[in-house]
Design an enzyme around this catalytic site. Structure first.
Site, short mmCIF file in Angstrom:
data_model
loop_
_atom_site.label_atom_id
_atom_site.label_comp_id
_atom_site.label_asym_id
_atom_site.label_seq_id
_atom_site.Cartn_x
_atom_site.Cartn_y
_atom_site.Cartn_z
N ARG A 76 1.01 -1.31 -0.02
CA ARG A 76 -0.06 -0.04 -0.11
C ARG A 76 0.95 1.37 -0.01
O ARG A 76 0.61 2.42 -0.58
CB ARG A 76 -0.85 0.18 1.48
CG ARG A 76 -1.71 1.24 1.66
CD ARG A 76 -2.64 1.25 0.32
NE ARG A 76 -3.51 2.55 0.15
CZ ARG A 76 -3.19 3.55 -0.50
NH1 ARG A 76 -1.94 3.69 -1.01
NH2 ARG A 76 -3.84 4.69 -0.61
N TYR A 77 1.90 0.97 0.58
CA TYR A 77 2.99 2.46 0.84
C TYR A 77 4.13 1.98 0.16
O TYR A 77 4.45 0.72 0.14
CB TYR A 77 3.05 2.77 2.19
CG TYR A 77 1.95 3.04 3.09
CD1 TYR A 77 1.20 4.09 3.25
CD2 TYR A 77 1.39 1.98 4.01
CE1 TYR A 77 0.26 4.38 3.78
CE2 TYR A 77 0.38 2.16 4.67
CZ TYR A 77 -0.31 3.51 4.69
OH TYR A 77 -1.51 3.57 5.35
N ARG A 80 7.43 0.05 1.70
CA ARG A 80 7.19 -1.15 2.95
C ARG A 80 6.02 -1.86 2.53
O ARG A 80 4.85 -1.45 1.98
CB ARG A 80 7.18 -0.55 4.43
CG ARG A 80 5.87 0.51 4.42
CD ARG A 80 6.25 1.43 5.82
NE ARG A 80 5.00 2.11 5.99
CZ ARG A 80 4.94 3.29 5.80
NH1 ARG A 80 5.64 3.83 4.51
NH2 ARG A 80 3.79 4.12 6.10
N CYS A 93 -8.70 -11.94 19.04
CA CYS A 93 -9.07 -10.67 19.74
C CYS A 93 -10.45 -10.26 18.78
O CYS A 93 -10.50 -10.26 17.75
CB CYS A 93 -8.41 -9.52 19.44
SG CYS A 93 -6.72 -10.15 19.53
N CYS A 96 -10.66 -7.86 16.21
CA CYS A 96 -9.42 -7.95 14.95
C CYS A 96 -9.76 -7.22 13.75
O CYS A 96 -11.26 -7.60 13.31
CB CYS A 96 -9.25 -9.35 14.99
SG CYS A 96 -7.98 -9.74 13.42
N ARG A 98 -8.60 -8.26 10.82
CA ARG A 98 -8.59 -9.34 9.99
C ARG A 98 -9.40 -10.42 10.16
O ARG A 98 -9.08 -11.69 9.82
CB ARG A 98 -7.21 -9.59 9.58
CG ARG A 98 -6.25 -8.73 9.17
CD ARG A 98 -5.28 -8.94 8.11
NE ARG A 98 -4.36 -7.75 7.97
CZ ARG A 98 -3.15 -7.51 8.39
NH1 ARG A 98 -2.58 -8.32 9.31
NH2 ARG A 98 -2.40 -6.47 7.97
N ASP A 295 -7.19 4.44 10.01
CA ASP A 295 -6.88 3.89 8.64
C ASP A 295 -8.17 4.17 7.97
O ASP A 295 -9.33 3.50 8.32
CB ASP A 295 -6.64 2.41 8.86
CG ASP A 295 -5.46 2.02 8.19
OD1 ASP A 295 -5.17 2.68 7.09
OD2 ASP A 295 -4.54 1.27 8.66
N LYS A 302 -3.38 5.49 6.47
CA LYS A 302 -3.36 5.99 7.77
C LYS A 302 -3.44 7.49 7.66
O LYS A 302 -2.73 8.14 7.12
CB LYS A 302 -2.37 5.43 8.63
CG LYS A 302 -2.21 3.98 8.89
CD LYS A 302 -1.16 3.59 9.65
CE LYS A 302 -0.82 2.04 9.97
NZ LYS A 302 -0.88 1.13 8.59
C1 LIG Z 1 -0.30 0.25 8.86
C2 LIG Z 1 0.45 -0.30 7.61
C3 LIG Z 1 1.73 -0.21 7.19
C4 LIG Z 1 2.86 0.37 8.22
O1 LIG Z 1 2.69 1.54 8.49
P1 LIG Z 1 3.73 2.61 9.56
O2 LIG Z 1 3.00 3.87 9.35
O3 LIG Z 1 5.08 2.41 8.82
O4 LIG Z 1 3.64 1.87 10.66
C5 LIG Z 1 2.35 -0.76 6.18
N1 LIG Z 1 1.36 -1.19 5.25
C6 LIG Z 1 0.14 -1.56 5.46
C7 LIG Z 1 -0.89 -2.00 4.42
C8 LIG Z 1 -0.41 -0.80 6.59
O5 LIG Z 1 -1.76 -0.81 6.90
S1 SF4 Z 2 -4.25 -10.97 13.91
FE1 SF4 Z 2 -6.36 -10.17 14.79
S2 SF4 Z 2 -6.86 -11.85 16.22
FE2 SF4 Z 2 -4.68 -12.28 15.63
S3 SF4 Z 2 -3.57 -11.13 17.48
FE3 SF4 Z 2 -3.66 -9.88 15.70
S4 SF4 Z 2 -5.38 -8.54 16.12
FE4 SF4 Z 2 -5.51 -10.49 17.57
#
Ligand SMILES: *Cc1c(COP(=O)(O)O)cnc(C)c1O
Ligand code: SF4
Length: 333
Positions: A76-77, A80, A93, A96, A98, A295, A302
């Site tokens: 996305r960025y 990284r 969690c 979560c 995901r 986000d 973000k």
């Molecule tokens: C949050 C995130 C990152 C990392 O972002 P940082 O600001 O460097 O912590 C990288 N890729 C994706 C897709 C993210 O959601």
């Molecule tokens: S991926 Fe989701 S469920 Fe697993 S530790 Fe991270 S926040 Fe918790």
């Protein structure tokens, strides 16, 4: 465990959508009634998860799928990428972001073949200098598999820095063994981000796990999620950040709860988060204050939500509001 307020039918329906698993250790941290305990709220399934309340919520609000050029990699960025190394966690969690992947895994680089596709993508994109290893929980993999992944990434010439996202220090701190720390040490520069959301999670065991990592040269930072009923008040957030500072874990991000389907009951207003940070600023050491970020839905990235003390820009003056609320005019020449 008896789950109050849940009859078997809807409970089974809920678990067929969002599974449940945790660790005896993490569940043992529950102190109060299930309906209000900060650990219980994060770990016990709730019928609220099957209610879709906000039209904004969807399974994948960060559009990770759209930004996934090869399975298991999110780009996305520019500099990284995130790689998803499994869809398994020691404890799931309820908030979560995901949770869509818990039952039906999107293809993950679980096989060496798939991992090779991920590695080839990184190799052929020299602008990528940092790899965030996420999931699922990378520290819940076998040590052998983890080593293999770390080594393969380290061997890519353009990869300068590794970062692991894990909740193991919070939910299963005894799994942060000396052997694991020794493995991680061999792959420095390697940063580790974990997720403490409430001071009740900062136990002696958790503290020792973080210390083992730190003494192996692995800095530990924290990414909390702002959760209704768990940490959405100034005193809890302040204690959490003070306690993190005491165990030398730097608060890095405070995430606004993502607009993920099945997590609506955790989401506060954005102004709630801003107010907490505003009240901490100046009254709390800067090392204890995380960046509050949202986000943006649609995978727009973000956005930082830090209160600004610069209230107005005039031709020759800047108007500031101090942390104590006083207005001040600063002349600029
Ligand atoms: C949050 C995130 C990152 C990392 O972002 P940082 O600001 O460097 O912590 C990288 N890729 C994706 C897709 C993210 O959601
Ligand atoms: S991926 Fe989701 S469920 Fe697993 S530790 Fe991270 S926040 Fe918790």
């Amino acid at each position: 465990m008896r789950l109050e307020g849940l009859s078997p039918e809807p409970y089974l329906r809920l678990l067929s959508k969002y599974k449940w698993a945790s660790t005896p250790y993490y569940v043992s941290l529950i102190k109060g009634p299930y309906s209000s305990d900060p650990i219980a709220l994060q770990v016990l399934p709730s019928q609220e998860e099957t209610r879709v309340q906000t039209p904004l919520s969807c399974p994948d609000p960060l559009s990770e799928h759209k930004y996934s050029p090869v399975p298991g990699l999110i780009h996305r960025y520019r500099d990284r990428v995130v790689i998803l190394v499994s869809n398994r966690c020691a404890s799931y969690c309820r908030h979560c972001n995901r949770k869509r992947t818990w039952r039906k895994p999107e293809s993950l680089p679980a096989t060496n073949d798939a991992l090779n596709h991920v590695l080839n993508y990184i190799k052929t994109h020299p602008e990528i200098r940092e790899v965030l290893i996420s999931g699922g929980d990378p520290l819940f993999l076998s040590l052998k598999r983890l080593k293999h992944i770390l080594k393969s990434l380290k061997d890519v010439p353009n990869v300068e820095v590794l970062r692991i996202g894990t909740r193991i220090p919070v939910v299963l701190p005894m799994a942060v063994t000396k052997e694991l720390c020794k493995t991680l040490k061999a792959f420095r520069p390697l940063w580790l981000n974990t997720q403490f959301n409430h001071p009740q999670e900062i136990t002696l065991e958790a503290q020792k796990a973080c210390e083992r990592l730190q003494l192996s040269g692995i800095p530990v930072s924290n990414q909390s999620v702002l959760l209704k009923g768990v940490n959405d008040d100034l005193n809890t957030m302040k204690s959490l950040c003070y306690d993190l500072q005491k165990i030398m874990v730097r608060p890095y991000y405070l995430f606004h709860c993502d607009f993920v389907e099945g997590t609506d009951h955790f989401r506060t207003s954005i102004s709630c988060g801003i107010e907490i940070i505003e009240k901490m600023w100046g009254h709390t050491g800067g090392m204890c204050i995380p960046n509050y970020v949202v986000d943006l839905p649609g995978g727009l990235g973000k956005a930082r939500l830090m209160p600004s003390h610069l209230k107005k820009v005039e031709k020759d003056n800047l108007i500031f509001q101090t942390f104590e609320g006083k207005l001040m005019r600063l002349q600029i020449d």
